[in-house]
Design a protein around this motif. Structure first.
Motif, PDB file in Angstrom:
ATOM      1  N   HIS A 185      39.174  43.926  41.594  1.00 25.84           N
ATOM      2  CA  HIS A 185      38.973  42.573  42.719  1.00 25.84           C
ATOM      3  C   HIS A 185      39.529  41.176  41.913  1.00 25.84           C
ATOM      4  CE1 HIS A 185      37.217  44.920  45.620  1.00 25.84           C
ATOM      5  NE2 HIS A 185      36.646  45.723  44.719  1.00 25.84           N
ATOM      6  N   LYS A 186      40.276  41.492  40.781  1.00 29.77           N
ATOM      7  CA  LYS A 186      40.730  40.349  39.876  1.00 29.77           C
ATOM      8  C   LYS A 186      41.289  38.909  40.731  1.00 29.77           C
ATOM      9  CE  LYS A 186      42.777  39.179  35.385  1.00 29.77           C
ATOM     10  NZ  LYS A 186      43.241  37.837  35.718  1.00 29.77           N
ATOM     11  N   ALA A 187      42.012  39.202  41.683  1.00 24.48           N
ATOM     12  CA  ALA A 187      42.934  38.585  42.604  1.00 24.48           C
ATOM     13  C   ALA A 187      41.739  37.256  43.271  1.00 24.48           C
ATOM     14  CB  ALA A 187      43.789  38.857  43.412  1.00 24.48           C
ATOM     15  N   LEU A 188      40.421  38.124  43.853  1.00 28.48           N
ATOM     16  CA  LEU A 188      39.705  37.407  44.437  1.00 28.48           C
ATOM     17  C   LEU A 188      38.939  36.481  43.615  1.00 28.48           C
ATOM     18  CD1 LEU A 188      38.246  39.875  47.055  1.00 28.48           C
ATOM     19  CD2 LEU A 188      39.458  37.893  47.607  1.00 28.48           C
ATOM     20  N   ILE A 189      38.468  37.009  42.445  1.00 28.34           N
ATOM     21  CA  ILE A 189      37.620  36.335  41.378  1.00 28.34           C
ATOM     22  C   ILE A 189      38.488  34.972  40.671  1.00 28.34           C
ATOM     23  CG2 ILE A 189      36.741  36.450  39.107  1.00 28.34           C
ATOM     24  CD1 ILE A 189      36.206  39.541  39.587  1.00 28.34           C
ATOM     25  N   ASP A 190      39.983  35.320  40.557  1.00 22.54           N
ATOM     26  CA  ASP A 190      40.670  34.287  39.992  1.00 22.54           C
ATOM     27  C   ASP A 190      40.758  32.998  41.207  1.00 22.54           C
ATOM     28  OD1 ASP A 190      40.903  35.503  37.754  1.00 22.54           O
ATOM     29  OD2 ASP A 190      42.960  36.172  38.080  1.00 22.54           O
ATOM     30  N   ALA A 191      40.863  33.442  42.287  1.00 27.71           N
ATOM     31  CA  ALA A 191      40.939  32.555  43.342  1.00 27.71           C
ATOM     32  C   ALA A 191      39.695  31.738  43.920  1.00 27.71           C
ATOM     33  CB  ALA A 191      41.607  33.341  44.762  1.00 27.71           C
ATOM     34  N   GLY A 192      38.593  32.272  43.064  1.00 23.03           N
ATOM     35  CA  GLY A 192      37.342  31.634  43.318  1.00 23.03           C
ATOM     36  C   GLY A 192      36.695  31.955  44.690  1.00 23.03           C
ATOM     37  N   GLN A 193      37.347  33.417  45.286  1.00 19.56           N
ATOM     38  CA  GLN A 193      36.558  33.693  46.552  1.00 19.56           C
ATOM     39  C   GLN A 193      35.356  34.858  46.068  1.00 19.56           C
ATOM     40  OE1 GLN A 193      39.592  35.416  49.114  1.00 19.56           O
ATOM     41  NE2 GLN A 193      40.975  33.599  48.578  1.00 19.56           N
ATOM     42  N   PRO A 194      34.572  34.999  46.929  1.00 21.40           N
ATOM     43  CA  PRO A 194      33.501  35.955  46.570  1.00 21.40           C
ATOM     44  C   PRO A 194      34.116  37.497  46.285  1.00 21.40           C
ATOM     45  CG  PRO A 194      33.018  34.910  48.530  1.00 21.40           C
ATOM     46  CD  PRO A 194      34.317  34.329  48.138  1.00 21.40           C
ATOM     47  N   GLY A 302      33.196  41.084  32.355  1.00 19.04           N
ATOM     48  CA  GLY A 302      34.415  40.355  32.747  1.00 19.04           C
ATOM     49  C   GLY A 302      34.029  39.343  33.904  1.00 19.04           C
ATOM     50  N   LEU A 303      32.706  38.941  33.967  1.00 24.22           N
ATOM     51  CA  LEU A 303      32.139  38.176  34.957  1.00 24.22           C
ATOM     52  C   LEU A 303      31.583  36.877  34.341  1.00 24.22           C
ATOM     53  CD1 LEU A 303      30.553  40.644  37.362  1.00 24.22           C
ATOM     54  CD2 LEU A 303      32.916  39.453  37.810  1.00 24.22           C
ATOM     55  N   ASP A 304      31.338  35.826  35.172  1.00 24.07           N
ATOM     56  CA  ASP A 304      30.880  34.473  34.684  1.00 24.07           C
ATOM     57  C   ASP A 304      29.455  34.539  35.131  1.00 24.07           C
ATOM     58  OD1 ASP A 304      29.978  31.890  34.015  1.00 24.07           O
ATOM     59  OD2 ASP A 304      31.317  31.073  35.751  1.00 24.07           O
ATOM     60  N   PRO A 305      28.565  34.577  33.996  1.00 26.50           N
ATOM     61  CA  PRO A 305      26.720  34.744  34.337  1.00 26.50           C
ATOM     62  C   PRO A 305      26.544  33.521  35.046  1.00 26.50           C
ATOM     63  CG  PRO A 305      27.444  34.282  31.798  1.00 26.50           C
ATOM     64  CD  PRO A 305      28.812  34.666  32.596  1.00 26.50           C
ATOM     65  N   GLU A 306      27.127  32.484  34.937  1.00 27.92           N
ATOM     66  CA  GLU A 306      26.846  31.286  35.757  1.00 27.92           C
ATOM     67  C   GLU A 306      26.985  31.216  37.361  1.00 27.92           C
ATOM     68  OE1 GLU A 306      25.296  28.510  34.511  1.00 27.92           O
ATOM     69  OE2 GLU A 306      25.317  29.303  32.576  1.00 27.92           O
ATOM     70  N   ARG A 307      27.884  32.384  37.553  1.00 30.57           N
ATOM     71  CA  ARG A 307      28.210  32.673  39.080  1.00 30.57           C
ATOM     72  C   ARG A 307      27.371  33.830  39.320  1.00 30.57           C
ATOM     73  NH1 ARG A 307      34.007  33.308  41.987  1.00 30.57           N
ATOM     74  NH2 ARG A 307      33.123  33.342  44.195  1.00 30.57           N
ATOM     75  N   TYR A 308      27.462  34.821  38.542  1.00 28.01           N
ATOM     76  CA  TYR A 308      27.017  36.085  38.979  1.00 28.01           C
ATOM     77  C   TYR A 308      25.585  36.652  38.153  1.00 28.01           C
ATOM     78  CZ  TYR A 308      31.508  36.962  41.417  1.00 28.01           C
ATOM     79  OH  TYR A 308      32.837  36.607  42.140  1.00 28.01           O
ATOM     80  N   ILE A 309      24.857  37.326  39.208  1.00 25.05           N
ATOM     81  CA  ILE A 309      23.515  37.707  38.476  1.00 25.05           C
ATOM     82  C   ILE A 309      23.149  39.003  39.128  1.00 25.05           C
ATOM     83  CG2 ILE A 309      22.199  36.669  40.319  1.00 25.05           C
ATOM     84  CD1 ILE A 309      20.260  36.031  38.231  1.00 25.05           C
ATOM     85  N   GLY A 310      22.420  39.704  38.601  1.00 23.71           N
ATOM     86  CA  GLY A 310      22.170  41.099  39.152  1.00 23.71           C
ATOM     87  C   GLY A 310      21.089  41.768  38.373  1.00 23.71           C
ATOM     88  N   PHE A 311      20.459  42.946  38.810  1.00 24.71           N
ATOM     89  CA  PHE A 311      19.484  43.547  38.150  1.00 24.71           C
ATOM     90  C   PHE A 311      19.829  45.138  38.013  1.00 24.71           C
ATOM     91  CE2 PHE A 311      18.585  44.760  42.857  1.00 24.71           C
ATOM     92  CZ  PHE A 311      18.438  46.069  42.739  1.00 24.71           C
TER      93      PHE A 311
END
Length: 345
Positions: A185-194, A302-311
């Protein structure tokens, strides 16, 4: 009756009297052997005139054919008799009841694992599988486990030549699965989409240097991971409570989180359960480690911790199976004792 007919009759009588193949071969020699009666008759043809020789030779050949036919018939009769005796000696009593082969069943750990997969599958979790021989990056470094961490001790981990280890948990699948998910899903991430959420469990075998009534050098663990843009401890509690009540098929249990430490989660907590009925009523039992995924681990995915979080959580499948089936010694699962295993068919 001429002499040739009489000789045929004599041969037939001796063949019929032969009780064994050896007796029959001895009788054959007396008539058809090198010094046998028929052979002598054939030799006597040399002294006869040509015309008489032809007629006499034809008669002797008829005699010889008759004797050979009698010999063949007796051989077959003796063989048939021997076969009949053998069949009687080896006869099966088909009136005996059949010996049915017992049916097998799934091992209790396999049953528990399939149940776990089914429950989390109903909540939208994928099931991931990965290598049991891991490299340092996936087993330790990517999970924020520094080189001086106790988990890297030779007293805790099985090391293999070439810098590999027998995985100490199924947590490496957090990174393996997430990295592939991010690439997809790199294209979505690079485009700033969920990005579609990462929701996965990883059940499987793990290895640590430990062995007693409640620990085994090889054991089973299920790792759970849910990463998105707004995943909290509330979601962890909701998911795990739903899982644990479904696994034990009871609503009469409580869940509590105790503060703890794991290098790959922050904050971290141990998960305890207490049953409201049954032999374990009123006792808090540790069943899992858990926590919010550490920001560094999010980065390693490969994700931004300011945007993504999880358990994430990790539960011992063997311990859950012990509680579900009332087993008090972990080693029973691995001894291969059919008296124990047949209870779970």
């Amino acid at each position: 009756m001429n002499e040739l007919d009489q000789l045929l009759q004599t041969a037939q009588g001796e063949f019929a009297a032969a009780a064994t193949p050896a007796d029959l071969e001895n009788a054959k020699a007396r008539f058809l052997g090198k010094s046998g009666r028929v052979t002598e008759l054939l030799k006597s043809l040399a002294a006869l005139p040509v015309e008489e020789k032809k007629a006499r030779g034809a008669e002797i050949n008829v005699l010889k054919s008759g004797i050979e036919a009698a010999l063949t018939a007796r051989r077959q009769a003796l063989a048939d008799a021997e076969l009949e005796l053998q069949l009687k000696a080896e006869a099966l009593d088909v009136s005996l009841p059949g010996r049915a082969r017992g049916t097998g069943g799934l091992h209790p750990i396999t049953r528990a694992m399939e149940r776990i997969e089914s429950i989390f599958g109903s909540m939208g979790f994928d099931v991931a599988d990965g290598p049991e021989i891991e490299n340092d990056w996936f087993n330790f470094t990517a999970l924020n486990t520094p080189e001086d961490h106790p988990a890297r001790s030779m007293h805790d981990t099985f090391y293999i030549e070439g810098g590999h280890v027998l995985r100490t948990h199924t947590s490496p699948m957090q990174i393996r699965y997430a990295v592939q998910h991010v690439k997809k899903h790199k294209a979505l991430i690079d485009a700033g989409q969920p990005m579609p959420e990462i929701r996965v469990i990883a059940p499987g075998r793990t290895y640590r240097v430990d062995s007693d009534a409640t620990h085994s050098p090889m054991f089973h663990q299920v790792e759970g991971l849910w990463v998105g843009e707004n995943i909290s401890f509330k979601d962890l509690k909701s998911v795990y409570l739903n899982f644990i009540t479904s696994f034990f098929e009871t609503d009469q249990l409580e869940l509590r989180f105790r503060p703890s430490y794991f290098p790959f989660t922050e904050p971290s907590a141990e998960i305890d359960i207490m049953f409201g009925s049954g032999p374990l009523k009123g006792r808090w039992l540790e069943v899992s480690g858990s926590g919010q995924v550490h920001p560094q681990v999010i980065r390693n995915m490969g994700l931004d911790p300011e945007r993504y979080i999880g358990f994430a959580f990790g539960s011992g499948i063997d311990r859950l199976a012990m509680l579900r089936y009332g087993v008090n010694d972990l080693r029973l699962f691995f001894d291969g004792d059919l008296r124990f295993l047949s209870q779970f068919k």
